[in-house]
Motif scaffolding. Sequence first.
Motif, PDB file in Angstrom:
ATOM      1  N   ILE A 189       8.341   3.117 -11.323  1.00 17.13           N
ATOM      2  CA  ILE A 189       8.900   4.356 -10.980  1.00 17.13           C
ATOM      3  C   ILE A 189       8.824   4.396  -9.203  1.00 17.13           C
ATOM      4  N   TYR A 190       9.668   4.418  -8.780  1.00 19.96           N
ATOM      5  CA  TYR A 190       9.678   4.349  -7.111  1.00 19.96           C
ATOM      6  C   TYR A 190      10.148   5.539  -6.539  1.00 19.96           C
ATOM      7  N   ILE A 191       9.603   6.393  -5.713  1.00 13.21           N
ATOM      8  CA  ILE A 191       9.885   7.497  -4.845  1.00 13.21           C
ATOM      9  C   ILE A 191       9.971   7.045  -3.555  1.00 13.21           C
ATOM     10  N   GLN A 192      10.948   7.005  -2.971  1.00 15.03           N
ATOM     11  CA  GLN A 192      11.256   6.396  -1.427  1.00 15.03           C
ATOM     12  C   GLN A 192      10.352   7.423  -0.732  1.00 15.03           C
ATOM     13  N   GLY A 193       9.589   6.498   0.108  1.00 18.85           N
ATOM     14  CA  GLY A 193       8.797   7.296   1.147  1.00 18.85           C
ATOM     15  C   GLY A 193       7.265   7.919   0.647  1.00 18.85           C
ATOM     16  N   ASP A 194       7.151   7.727  -0.537  1.00 21.53           N
ATOM     17  CA  ASP A 194       5.916   8.478  -1.159  1.00 21.53           C
ATOM     18  C   ASP A 194       5.143   7.279  -2.117  1.00 21.53           C
ATOM     19  N   VAL A 195       5.889   6.914  -3.364  1.00 22.58           N
ATOM     20  CA  VAL A 195       5.080   6.229  -4.070  1.00 22.58           C
ATOM     21  C   VAL A 195       5.931   5.100  -4.935  1.00 22.58           C
ATOM     22  N   GLY A 196       5.154   4.200  -5.271  1.00 25.85           N
ATOM     23  CA  GLY A 196       5.623   3.037  -6.200  1.00 25.85           C
ATOM     24  C   GLY A 196       4.509   2.590  -7.067  1.00 25.85           C
ATOM     25  N   VAL A 197       5.033   2.493  -8.411  1.00 23.10           N
ATOM     26  CA  VAL A 197       4.084   2.180  -9.375  1.00 23.10           C
ATOM     27  C   VAL A 197       4.964   1.162 -10.425  1.00 23.10           C
ATOM     28  N   ARG A 198       4.187   0.048 -10.683  1.00 23.15           N
ATOM     29  CA  ARG A 198       4.811  -0.963 -11.454  1.00 23.15           C
ATOM     30  C   ARG A 198       3.749  -1.306 -12.236  1.00 23.15           C
ATOM     31  N   ILE A 199       4.001  -1.904 -13.386  1.00 19.37           N
ATOM     32  CA  ILE A 199       3.050  -2.450 -14.366  1.00 19.37           C
ATOM     33  C   ILE A 199       3.650  -3.610 -15.010  1.00 19.37           C
ATOM     34  N   GLU A 200       3.346  -5.039 -14.927  1.00 20.32           N
ATOM     35  CA  GLU A 200       4.237  -6.045 -15.332  1.00 20.32           C
ATOM     36  C   GLU A 200       3.247  -7.005 -16.041  1.00 20.32           C
ATOM     37  N   ASP A 201       3.789  -7.483 -17.437  1.00 23.18           N
ATOM     38  CA  ASP A 201       3.283  -8.663 -18.076  1.00 23.18           C
ATOM     39  C   ASP A 201       4.201  -9.341 -18.516  1.00 23.18           C
ATOM     40  N   CYS A 202       4.123 -10.712 -18.338  1.00 22.93           N
ATOM     41  CA  CYS A 202       4.986 -11.625 -19.037  1.00 22.93           C
ATOM     42  C   CYS A 202       4.500 -11.885 -20.364  1.00 22.93           C
ATOM     43  N   VAL A 203       5.269 -12.093 -21.379  1.00 22.98           N
ATOM     44  CA  VAL A 203       5.091 -12.184 -22.901  1.00 22.98           C
ATOM     45  C   VAL A 203       5.881 -13.452 -23.422  1.00 22.98           C
ATOM     46  N   TYR A 204       5.443 -14.067 -24.316  1.00 23.39           N
ATOM     47  CA  TYR A 204       5.990 -14.954 -25.276  1.00 23.39           C
ATOM     48  C   TYR A 204       6.176 -14.325 -26.641  1.00 23.39           C
ATOM     49  N   PHE A 225       0.906  -1.238   0.035  1.00 26.77           N
ATOM     50  CA  PHE A 225       0.088   0.138  -0.097  1.00 26.77           C
ATOM     51  C   PHE A 225       0.616   1.359   0.134  1.00 26.77           C
ATOM     52  N   GLY A 226       0.453   2.295  -0.775  1.00 26.10           N
ATOM     53  CA  GLY A 226       1.063   3.570  -0.740  1.00 26.10           C
ATOM     54  C   GLY A 226       2.422   3.763  -0.916  1.00 26.10           C
ATOM     55  N   GLU A 227       3.322   4.200   0.209  1.00 31.79           N
ATOM     56  CA  GLU A 227       4.461   4.356   0.136  1.00 31.79           C
ATOM     57  C   GLU A 227       5.252   3.106   0.454  1.00 31.79           C
ATOM     58  N   HIS A 228       4.523   2.177   0.761  1.00 30.92           N
ATOM     59  CA  HIS A 228       5.263   0.757   0.883  1.00 30.92           C
ATOM     60  C   HIS A 228       5.676   0.148  -0.339  1.00 30.92           C
ATOM     61  N   ALA A 229       4.986   0.518  -1.511  1.00 34.86           N
ATOM     62  CA  ALA A 229       5.340   0.113  -3.045  1.00 34.86           C
ATOM     63  C   ALA A 229       6.468   0.639  -3.505  1.00 34.86           C
ATOM     64  N   ALA A 230       7.143   1.764  -2.686  1.00 29.22           N
ATOM     65  CA  ALA A 230       8.348   2.366  -3.219  1.00 29.22           C
ATOM     66  C   ALA A 230       9.564   1.390  -3.201  1.00 29.22           C
ATOM     67  N   ASN A 231       9.509   0.464  -2.354  1.00 26.39           N
ATOM     68  CA  ASN A 231      10.502  -0.444  -2.326  1.00 26.39           C
ATOM     69  C   ASN A 231      10.069  -1.861  -3.324  1.00 26.39           C
ATOM     70  N   ASN A 276      -7.414   5.715   2.531  1.00 28.16           N
ATOM     71  CA  ASN A 276      -8.251   6.152   1.305  1.00 28.16           C
ATOM     72  C   ASN A 276      -7.088   7.079   0.435  1.00 28.16           C
ATOM     73  N   ASN A 277      -7.289   6.866  -0.973  1.00 30.14           N
ATOM     74  CA  ASN A 277      -6.619   7.918  -2.012  1.00 30.14           C
ATOM     75  C   ASN A 277      -5.270   7.325  -1.928  1.00 30.14           C
ATOM     76  N   GLU A 278      -5.033   6.280  -2.062  1.00 32.54           N
ATOM     77  CA  GLU A 278      -3.413   5.767  -2.201  1.00 32.54           C
ATOM     78  C   GLU A 278      -3.491   4.616  -3.343  1.00 32.54           C
ATOM     79  N   PHE A 279      -2.223   4.215  -3.659  1.00 33.41           N
ATOM     80  CA  PHE A 279      -2.025   3.380  -4.674  1.00 33.41           C
ATOM     81  C   PHE A 279      -1.975   1.810  -4.161  1.00 33.41           C
ATOM     82  N   VAL A 280      -2.466   0.969  -4.604  1.00 37.41           N
ATOM     83  CA  VAL A 280      -2.156  -0.600  -4.114  1.00 37.41           C
ATOM     84  C   VAL A 280      -1.437  -1.004  -5.231  1.00 37.41           C
ATOM     85  N   LEU A 281      -0.268  -1.886  -5.018  1.00 42.00           N
ATOM     86  CA  LEU A 281       0.350  -2.575  -5.809  1.00 42.00           C
ATOM     87  C   LEU A 281       0.246  -4.068  -5.448  1.00 42.00           C
ATOM     88  N   PHE A 282       0.087  -5.096  -6.614  1.00 40.86           N
ATOM     89  CA  PHE A 282      -0.065  -6.533  -6.384  1.00 40.86           C
ATOM     90  C   PHE A 282       0.933  -6.942  -7.425  1.00 40.86           C
TER      91      PHE A 282
END
Length: 369
Positions: free
Chosen positions: A333-348, A201-207, A219-225
């Motif tokens: 994109i990872y900004i420590q203490g603030d935000v982390g966003v990653r989008i990943e697909d594996c492809v063949y 959640f939120g700034e946790h995803a910056a790692n 409320n109002n934060e990103f969640v990374l799976f």
Amino acid sequence: MNKNSIQLQEYMKNEKIDMIYMDDPTAVAYFTNFDSNPHERIVAYVIAQEDEFLFVPSLEYAEAKEQSNVEKIVTYTDDEDPWKIISENGHRIAPTIQKVSVDEKTLTVERWFKLQQALSSETDSTEWDDISQVVEQMRVVKTDEEIKKMIRAGELADEAIQIGINLLEEGITELEIVAQIELEMKKRGVTEMSFSTLVLFGEHAANPHGNPGDRKLRNNEFVLFDLGVIYEGYASDATRTVAFGEVDEEKQKIYEIVLEAQITAQKAVKPGMRAGELDLIARRVIEDAGYGEYFTHRLGHGIGKTAHEFPSINGSSDTILEPGMCFSIEPGIYIQGDVGVRIEDCVYVTETGCEPFTLLDKELTTIIK
Ligand code: MN
Ligand code: MN
């Protein structure tokens, strides 16, 4: 005999290798069809130019007999010396042992010493060599059958992320969501995830490799799976970042940049291209937007029997992409203490481009509850 083993024996004859010893469980499974989790016990595949045997603890014999396509299964009990048995059987299947290859990336130093004692010739003139790159090259191009299993593993990963998204509510913890996702996967017959499920959640995803804990969702934060499953011995790996409530404009902008980098790279995949070029294509998008220093890892990694294998998709990778290669495309994109966003697909890789194993929507999803 498995066709991978036949190919390996051809190589052995050309290179005059008398014997190969492998005990990494995924390599053993690749050549014998026997999937195992031996912990400290030895499960090994030993192959000579004209013969082979699968070496298993006697408690695994029944499973090995059922799953594997190796006729000769050699067993040992907990009170026997496994190396003595490997030595006897090794010398039995090869007329001479002048040259032996091992996988130097996975063989432990302790076993390497024991193996040298077990297989060396009396004059001690045995030559030792590394087989890891040859096996990596064999494993890197997947067959249609392998890709089918990976497509199914991808469908399950899509489903797992959707389950996680549906659970989002204020106050729920990261670990609670991890537990629910894994429970639901087990109900669908998944025996193991391909790595520790990440819900951040939120700034946790910056790692990028953060650890889910008791952080509560606000409320109002990103969640990374970031997760994957093993299906019939093959892995999936996918990441989605969603907004729980309205995230601010800066964060939306970061999301759009990562998305553009991911889509641009995925569209650019072509057989014949250098893997390193693909990393640079994604990196350029993020750099041009002014966030280059926050994209702190390579673009991707190979995937197959494990979630991380050859090839590495990084800027200096000279691997040439070929149809059947499978790998992740995962800018972030990872900004420590603030935000982390990653989008990943594996492809063949296909004859003309690539196809993803995971199909969940990548446009920014906003969950309002
Ligand atoms: Mn991942
Ligand atoms: Mn990955």
